[in-house]
Scaffold this active site. Structure first.
Site, PDB file in Angstrom:
ATOM      1  N   CYS A 115     -11.767  15.717  -1.743  1.00 11.61           N
ATOM      2  CA  CYS A 115     -12.901  15.604  -2.679  1.00 11.61           C
ATOM      3  C   CYS A 115     -13.871  16.781  -2.563  1.00 11.61           C
ATOM      4  CB  CYS A 115     -13.647  14.297  -2.446  1.00 11.61           C
ATOM      5  SG  CYS A 115     -12.595  12.876  -2.707  1.00 11.61           S
ATOM      6  N   HIS A 264     -19.932  15.257  -6.862  1.00  9.35           N
ATOM      7  CA  HIS A 264     -18.580  14.693  -6.883  1.00  9.35           C
ATOM      8  C   HIS A 264     -18.663  13.260  -7.398  1.00  9.35           C
ATOM      9  CE1 HIS A 264     -14.711  13.237  -5.843  1.00  9.35           C
ATOM     10  NE2 HIS A 264     -15.141  12.507  -4.831  1.00  9.35           N
ATOM     11  N   ASN A 294     -12.378   8.741 -10.453  1.00 11.39           N
ATOM     12  CA  ASN A 294     -12.464   9.770  -9.418  1.00 11.39           C
ATOM     13  C   ASN A 294     -11.253  10.702  -9.536  1.00 11.39           C
ATOM     14  OD1 ASN A 294     -12.533  11.274  -7.068  1.00 11.39           O
ATOM     15  ND2 ASN A 294     -12.922   9.538  -5.712  1.00 11.39           N
TER      16      ASN A 294
END
Ligand code: ACO
Length: 337
Positions: A115, A264, A294
């Site tokens: 991530c 993020h 995501n």
């Protein structure tokens, strides 16, 4: 010394939308559970029967970023691809993307920081440009998660979170040293490998006594991501505000100076808590999690591109970006747009 700046953005999301109700048809979950805990309403997944790979999505985003930068692929000196779902175990997705872009010979590098992969990649590109080694660098975050998830009830805690997609930026060198000139102002990178197994994929793996990959490992589902959701949550809401504060302090800036936060996109609740701790007003926090879920290394470049397209990110603005993820890794970037 040179500075690096972003001169173009692009993104690509596969057309097929999977709503929470679509997921309910294949596993025991509900729209209410997913929205309440994550804010996600839908995500994009590539056609599950297709041969579409991560570098295919990256290619579309890269082309869009090059067009937006008014650069030709032949102007590129280096390609960096951040991904945790590469086309194959090796070589890296950057090599496959380089071949698809048809720019043989230039440097191609994969970054496996999950991530936080895009922030790490941005930082690497920034260093190469600042030293004068390269002028134009393509930085891509891309993921095809959907083919690597356990899409049964056993894997629902993870499967509902992730979407496929790609985002890209083109970076170039600048000599403009004035304070308000567009540039990457600074990047701040961290990791704590003691938490490596809190969010990971065990197999294939070189650390097992048995072979790299066995039928037994596959039967045990070791090829699917496993997550300690609570540990991720607790650490993300601590590290993200911390690393944004670190970036602001390093440059004598405050939260009030920031025009747009592009975090993020792991989970809406995480980002709401991060914004609250920072005292960042809602209208300065850009969000895509509701529509795309995501997309790991791709969330920030997709966010930047979507913000530009929505007219929320304009030249001169101060952008603060931060990510947290598997590793654990975390990092931030301050960008004068
Ligand atoms: N649908 C329905 N029920 C579910 C689902 C689902 N998709 N997933 C889990 N459940 C069930 C569990 O089985 C459990 O049932 P039980 O009480 O009968 O045992 C119940 O829901 C509660 O499970 P918890 O894990 O306690 O749920 P929690 O409230 O902690 O929320 C979540 C889980 C959303 C994962 C939370 O821990 C979280 O937000 N963590 C952050 C993780 C994250 O965002 N990761 C993203 C990837 S990492 C990154 O990008 C930074």
């Amino acid at each position: 010394m040179k500075y690096s700046r972003i001169i173009g953005t692009g993104s690509y999301l596969p057309p097929r939308v999977w709503t929470n109700d679509d997921l309910r048809a294949i596993m025991d979950t509900s729209d209410e559970w997913i929205q309440q805990r994550t804010g996600i309403k839908e995500r994009r997944w590539v056609d599950q029967d297709s041969t579409t790979s991560t570098s295919d999505l990256a290619l579309q985003a890269a082309r869009a970023a090059l067009t937006s930068a008014s650069l030709s692929r032949d102007d590129l000196d280096m390609i960096i691809v951040a991904t945790l779902s590469p086309d194959h175990e090796f070589p890296g997705a950057a090599c496959f993307l380089q071949a698809k872009l048809d720019v043989p010979g230039i440097a191609a590098l994969d970054v496996r920081q999950q991530c936080t992969g895009f922030i790490y990649s941005l930082s690497i590109a920034d260093q190469f440009i600042k030293t004068g080694m390269y002028k134009n660098i393509l930085v891509v975050g891309a993921e095809v998660h959907s083919k690597g998830l356990d899409k049964t009830t056993a894997g629902r805690d993870v499967a509902v979170l992730f979407g496929d997609g790609a985002g890209a930026v083109v970076m170039t060198g600048s000599d403009d040293a004035s304070k308000k000139a567009p540039r990457i102002i600074s990047t701040h990178l961290h990791a704590d490998g003691r938490f490596a197994k809190e969010l990971w994929i065990k197999a294939p793996g070189s650390g097992d006594a048995a072979a790299w990959l066995t039928h037994e490992k596959l039967d045990a589902g070791e090829q699917f991501p496993k997550m300690n959701g609570k540990a991720v949550f607790v650490n993300a809401v601590k590290r993200m505000p911390e690393v944004i504060s670190e970036a602001l302090a390093a440059n004598g800036l405050t939260v009030a100076d920031v025009d747009l936060f592009v975090f993020h996109q792991a989970n809406l609740r995480i980002n709401e808590m991060v914004a609250k701790q920072l005292g960042a007003p809602d209208d300065k926090v850009f969000s895509t999690i509701e529509r795309f879920g995501n997309t790991t290394a791709a969330t920030i470049p997709i966010g930047l591109d979507e913000a530009v397209k929505a007219g929320k990110l304009k030249p001169g603005m101060l952008v603060a970006s931060a990510a947290f993820g598997s590793g654990f890794t975390w990092g931030s970037a301050l960008i004068r747009w």
